[in-house]
Structures are given as structure tokens and as C-alpha cells.
Design an enzyme around this catalytic site. Structure first.
Site, short mmCIF file in Angstrom:
data_model
loop_
_atom_site.label_atom_id
_atom_site.label_comp_id
_atom_site.label_asym_id
_atom_site.label_seq_id
_atom_site.Cartn_x
_atom_site.Cartn_y
_atom_site.Cartn_z
N ASP A 74 -1.16 -5.69 -21.17
CA ASP A 74 -1.00 -6.12 -22.25
C ASP A 74 -1.34 -5.23 -22.99
O ASP A 74 -1.98 -4.40 -22.66
CB ASP A 74 -1.75 -7.54 -21.72
CG ASP A 74 -2.02 -8.73 -21.92
OD1 ASP A 74 -0.95 -9.35 -21.43
OD2 ASP A 74 -3.26 -9.21 -21.41
N GLY A 110 1.93 5.99 -18.61
CA GLY A 110 2.28 6.23 -19.74
C GLY A 110 1.99 5.34 -21.08
O GLY A 110 1.91 5.58 -22.11
N ILE A 133 0.07 5.92 -10.08
CA ILE A 133 0.44 6.79 -8.82
C ILE A 133 1.52 7.37 -9.38
O ILE A 133 2.09 8.40 -7.95
CB ILE A 133 0.39 5.73 -7.33
CG1 ILE A 133 1.55 4.72 -7.91
CG2 ILE A 133 -0.53 4.67 -6.72
CD1 ILE A 133 1.37 3.55 -6.81
N ASP A 134 2.16 7.00 -9.61
CA ASP A 134 3.88 7.03 -9.75
C ASP A 134 3.71 9.32 -10.85
O ASP A 134 5.20 10.01 -10.58
CB ASP A 134 4.35 6.89 -11.25
CG ASP A 134 4.32 5.77 -10.55
OD1 ASP A 134 4.06 5.05 -9.67
OD2 ASP A 134 5.09 4.70 -11.47
N MET A 176 7.18 3.82 -4.25
CA MET A 176 7.08 3.52 -5.87
C MET A 176 7.05 4.72 -7.02
O MET A 176 7.89 5.71 -5.84
CB MET A 176 5.56 3.04 -6.14
CG MET A 176 5.69 1.28 -6.46
SD MET A 176 4.22 0.29 -6.85
CE MET A 176 4.11 -1.31 -6.71
N GLU A 229 12.31 3.96 -6.46
CA GLU A 229 12.35 2.60 -6.39
C GLU A 229 13.69 2.27 -7.72
O GLU A 229 14.52 1.63 -7.99
CB GLU A 229 11.19 1.33 -7.17
CG GLU A 229 10.78 1.94 -7.98
CD GLU A 229 9.03 1.43 -8.61
OE1 GLU A 229 9.36 0.26 -7.59
OE2 GLU A 229 8.31 2.25 -9.29
O1 F6P Z 1 3.08 2.45 -12.54
C1 F6P Z 1 2.44 2.23 -11.42
C2 F6P Z 1 3.41 0.71 -10.73
O2 F6P Z 1 2.94 0.99 -9.24
C3 F6P Z 1 5.04 1.68 -10.35
O3 F6P Z 1 4.76 2.45 -9.42
C4 F6P Z 1 5.99 0.31 -9.99
O4 F6P Z 1 6.69 0.74 -10.67
C5 F6P Z 1 4.55 -0.76 -11.17
O5 F6P Z 1 3.66 -0.16 -11.27
C6 F6P Z 1 4.62 -2.31 -10.27
O6 F6P Z 1 3.77 -2.91 -11.23
P1 F6P Z 1 3.64 -3.91 -11.19
O7 F6P Z 1 2.43 -4.31 -10.98
O8 F6P Z 1 4.09 -4.60 -12.64
O9 F6P Z 1 4.66 -4.72 -10.67
#
Ligand code: F6P
Length: 372
Positions: A74, A110, A133-134, A176, A229
Site C-alpha cells: 500500500d 524501490g 531480493i531484486d 524473480m 522474470e
Molecule cells: O520486489 C521483490 C519481488 O519479489 C520481485 O522480484 C517480484 O517481481 C515481486 O516482488 C513479486 O511481488 P508480489 O509479492 O506482489 O507477488
């Protein structure tokens, strides 16, 4: 030096978050500060749902995955409230005051850095920690959670080799990383993937298929393809680039908004589009091909030693900044030490893999196909 510190964790959960909460809390308490945590990211700050983080709450959490505070995606300025989406920033400012906070520490990636800057611009004292983790947060060498995810993805590639090799298959493993390739590139190199596809280097399916066939002709009848991804083909990248150029050139807000929506749709289509790649590789190589999506496995479980260390050092450095009342900054890992960088230089910027990065060069040097 009695200060009231608020902490929240926002965005996707990440290994090492609890280690960071523990480090901030323990260091602060030892300096006679009080610490409270807000539940579920910025939503908890808006709804005034908090818990005291005393010695007892902070004990035994160093190795626990996820976040004891809960998290959410959020945003303060676009918060779903009932059936509406509202700007709740002022409510958060009020709740900050209600708790007599001296500072709010926001742990996140971010998106969180941008949201934290919004609150700082409203006059709140804010410090952030880089968590994802990115590994794509600007101005820091590394983010907490990345090392653990890198280890998990590497082990997955190690294990996938067994089936790929035994069944003579192509196994495509989706990693990811959102729009950055750090995780796929790092795990791909460490796990010895034969092909690594990252968003920063748009690929051609023909080139990937040819690299796999070349291996096959040399007697290696299996291949591992590590794909981020957010990776995309050269056609997709060119199309998005054209739309971005059109958007930059138009003065019409409606056209700009519709181009933005189209770019967003195309990017969303890429994430999860790995299945199309698997199908095309099977068609073009004649080799049986399978897909493994690692998904949330990469974010789960106990943090690695490196992440526990990073979280602890970032957390303790954060409290040093609080003592100096040095706010409006992110605590970054830079060149072996921990420093404050202005939040305004972090928010809105993404750290992608530079094309001349040593990882890219090393992958190419050992003969890994990068799809270009
Ligand atoms: O930003 C971390 C992350 O795990 C990304 O690698 C991925 O695209 C995204 O979050 C997935 O988000 P959610 O938890 O909203 O599915």
C-alpha cells in the site's frame, strides 16, 4: 538521548528483515530509545496499528524469515480505503505525531523509497534501509535479502541439472528480479546455466535455440536456461522503446496516459511470459523443454549469514544516524562501509545491471549464451 523510533516494513517480504528490525531495536534500546513497529507497512501507520518492540519482542528473530511486523504494498498517496483509493498521507503525518515519533524507519525496496520520500517531504524525519531480493535499489552496492535469494536460486539450478541431464531436456528456470537481472545473472553464473536472459540484454529466441543446438551437437543433450522474470525479446524491447519515445515527445496528457498504460501492459505481459519462450525453444530445437518458476521460494526461509551481517550493520548504522539526527537519508552499503545517502537520490531511480558489469563479462567469457 531518549527518542521514539517507529519502524515499518513495506513491499515484498525479504530474508533479513527481522535481523534488521532486531539490530535497530536492540541498538536503540541500549541507547535509552523506545521503539514501536507499525503493522503491514504504510497501512499500519495509516490505521494506527502498532506494537511496542521491547527486548522480548526482538528476541529470537535474527534467523526468522519474513517480517514480524507484516508488510503490504500500500502507498500513502494511493491507499485503498473501502471501495475508494485515497491520499492518506496526512493521516499518517497525524499518527506520527500522535506517537511523538522522532523518526520513522522504513525498510523496503524501490517503491518504499519513493513512499518514504513523500513522507519526508511532508516534514517527517525519515530514514530508510534498502531491502529487496531484486538488488535494484539505487545508491547501494547491495540490498538485504539479495544474498539469500541468490543462494536459493543457485541451489535450485544445481538441483535442476539432475533432471535436465538425466532426461536430456531443456529446463528453463524463471527467477524473480522485477525489471532487473541481478538475481538471474548471479544465480545463472553461480549455478552454471548454459543460457542467461536478463531484462538489460534483450534476447533473440533464434540465438538461444542455436546455442542449445550447438551444445547438443557437441554431445551435451541438455541445457539450463536461467531467465529473469522481466527479460524480453529484442522485438518487445524495440516496441517499448518506440512507445517511450512517443510519450516523451507528446504534449497531450491523454495520449501520454494511454501510452503509459500500454507500456505498463506490455511490461506486465513480459513478467510471466517465460512459458512462451519454453514453447518456442521446444519447437525450434526439437528437445523436450520444461519450465520451473521459482517464485516465492526465493523470498522464503532463513536469511543467509551475509544477509544477517548486512541487516545487522545497516540497522546499527541507522541508529547512529538517529543519534546524530541525520534524517531524509537511506543507509547504504558502499565500498565495504555503511553510509547515509540522500533519499532524493535514491527514490525513483533503479539500479539495473550495467552492460559492462564484470558479471556480464565473466558470463560471456566462460561461453554462456546471453541471448544477444
Ligand atoms: O520486489 C521483490 C519481488 O519479489 C520481485 O522480484 C517480484 O517481481 C515481486 O516482488 C513479486 O511481488 P508480489 O509479492 O506482489 O507477488
Amino acid at each position: 538521548m531518549s527518542k521514539q523510533i517507529g519502524i515499518l516494513t513495506a513491499g515484498g517480504d525479504s530474508p533479513g528483515l527481522n535481523a534488521a528490525i532486531r539490530a535497530i531495536g536492540k541498538t536503540a534500546i541500549r541507547s535509552n530509545m523506545q521503539v514501536i513497529g507499525f503493522r503491514d507497512g504504510f497501512r499500519g501507520l495509516m490505521e494506527n496499528r502498532s506494537q511496542r518492540l521491547d527486548g522480548r519482542a526482538l528476541s529470537g528473530i535474527l534467523t526468522v524469515g519474513g517480517t514480524i511486523l507484516g508488510t503490504s504494498r500500500d502507498k500513502p498517496h494511493r491507499m485503498p480505503v473501502g471501495t475508494r483509493v485515497m491520499d492518506m498521507t496526512d493521516v499518517m503525518v497525524d499518527n506520527y505525531a500522535r506517537h511523538y515519533l522522532d523518526v520513522l524507519v522504513c525498510l523496503g525496496g524501490g517503491g518504499t523509497q519513493k513512499n518514504a520520500l513523500r513522507l519526508a517531504e511532508k516534514g517527517l524525519n525519515i530514514i530508510t534501509l534498502p531491502k529487496t531480493i531484486d538488488n535494484d535499489v539505487a545508491m547501494t552496492d547491495v540490498t538485504l535479502g539479495f544474498d539469500t535469494a541468490l543462494g536459493i536460486a543457485t541451489e535450485a539450478i544445481d538441483r535442476l541439472h539432475s533432471t535436465a541431464h538425466s532426461h536430456h531436456r531443456i529446463i528453463v528456470v524463471e527467477v524473480m528480479g522485477h525489471r532487473a537481472g541481478w538475481l538471474a545473472l548471479g544465480a545463472g553464473i553461480a549455478g552454471g546455466a548454459d543460457v542467461i536472459l536478463v531484462p538489460e540484454i534483450p534476447y533473440q529466441v533464434d540465438i538461444v535455440a542455436e546455442a542449445i543446438l550447438r551444445r547438443s551437437r557437441r554431445g551435451s543433450r541438455f541445457s539450463i536456461v536461467a531467465v529473469a522474470e522481466g527479460a524480453c525479446t529484442q522485438e518487445q524491447a524495440t516496441h517499448i522503446q518506440e512507445l517511450e519515445q512517443q510519450r516523451a515527445q507528446t504534449d497531450d496528457p491523454e495520449i501520454s496516459a494511454s501510452l503509459k498504460a500500454e507500456i505498463k501492459r506490455l511490461r506486465a505481459n513480459m513478467i510471466g511470459g517465460t512459458l512462451r519462450l519454453v514453447q518456442r525453444l521446444e519447437e525450434q530445437t526439437g528437445l523436450e523443454s520444461r519450465l520451473t518458476i521459482l517464485g516465492y521460494l526465493q523470498r522464503g526461509g532463513i536469511p543467509s549469514a551475509a544477509d544477517r551481517l548486512l541487516s545487522t550493520c545497516l540497522g546499527t548504522a541507522c541508529v547512529e544516524l538517529i543519534k546524530k539526527e541525520h534524517y531524509g537519508v537511506m543507509v547504504a552499503a558502499r565500498g565495504g562501509s555503511y553510509e547515509a545517502v540522500p533519499l532524493s537520490q535514491v527514490a525513483g531511480n533503479v539500479k539495473l545491471v550495467p552492460l559492462d558489469h564484470p558479471w556480464v563479462q565473466s558470463a560471456g567469457a566462460v561461453g554462456t549464451c546471453l541471448g544477444n
